[in-house]
Design a protein around this motif. Sequence first.
Motif, PDB file in Angstrom:
ATOM      1  N   GLY A 167      44.767  41.153  36.209  1.00  0.00           N
ATOM      2  CA  GLY A 167      44.395  41.795  37.166  1.00  0.00           C
ATOM      3  C   GLY A 167      45.033  43.380  37.400  1.00  0.00           C
ATOM      4  O   GLY A 167      44.030  44.165  37.503  1.00  0.00           O
ATOM      5  N   ASN A 216      42.216  44.676  35.074  1.00  0.00           N
ATOM      6  CA  ASN A 216      40.908  45.496  35.586  1.00  0.00           C
ATOM      7  C   ASN A 216      40.400  46.564  36.515  1.00  0.00           C
ATOM      8  O   ASN A 216      40.146  46.911  36.460  1.00  0.00           O
ATOM      9  N   ALA A 217      41.832  46.556  37.349  1.00  0.00           N
ATOM     10  CA  ALA A 217      41.841  46.995  38.607  1.00  0.00           C
ATOM     11  C   ALA A 217      42.406  48.577  37.660  1.00  0.00           C
ATOM     12  O   ALA A 217      41.881  49.355  38.004  1.00  0.00           O
ATOM     13  N   GLY A 228      45.171  45.768  42.125  1.00  0.00           N
ATOM     14  CA  GLY A 228      44.372  44.669  41.284  1.00  0.00           C
ATOM     15  C   GLY A 228      46.319  43.279  40.724  1.00  0.00           C
ATOM     16  O   GLY A 228      45.681  42.470  40.385  1.00  0.00           O
ATOM     17  N   SER A 268      45.076  52.265  41.549  1.00  0.00           N
ATOM     18  CA  SER A 268      44.679  50.534  42.035  1.00  0.00           C
ATOM     19  C   SER A 268      45.388  49.673  41.035  1.00  0.00           C
ATOM     20  O   SER A 268      45.226  48.270  40.875  1.00  0.00           O
ATOM     21  N   ASP A 308      46.469  41.114  42.766  1.00  0.00           N
ATOM     22  CA  ASP A 308      44.954  39.979  43.435  1.00  0.00           C
ATOM     23  C   ASP A 308      44.707  38.692  42.335  1.00  0.00           C
ATOM     24  O   ASP A 308      44.792  37.618  43.384  1.00  0.00           O
TER      25      ASP A 308
END
Length: 118
Positions: free
Chosen positions: A74, A77-78, A89, A85, A92
């Motif tokens: 996560g 990816n973020a 992530g 961010s 998430d």
Amino acid sequence: MVEYIWAFLVGGAICFVGQMLLDIGKLSPVQVLVTLMIFGMMLDGFHLYDFLISVAGAGATLPITGLGHSLVHGAMNAGNNGLFSISDGLFDMAAVTFVFSILFSVTVALLFRPHGGV
């Protein structure tokens, strides 16, 4: 049927490693938990854990190494959306695991009484 066998073998191997860390390595349960989470994080950092999930399914996602994978996956990816961010992530993908763990713990605490003393 083959998926179940792979899930059993991979999940069992992860649990076997954890048990060996407890018995032979003489680590405490908390140290084993942290070690296995870091192992899952490292495998995901090298993009190897996704392959393990594709082979073993739940055998790779249910042990504690799967939580480490979810946290790092996560965050990675973020991270494409900016530095701030990453924390969004981070939780998430692992939010379901945290919520389920807390709800299950509270339910068990309400239903069962611990025994005091030895």
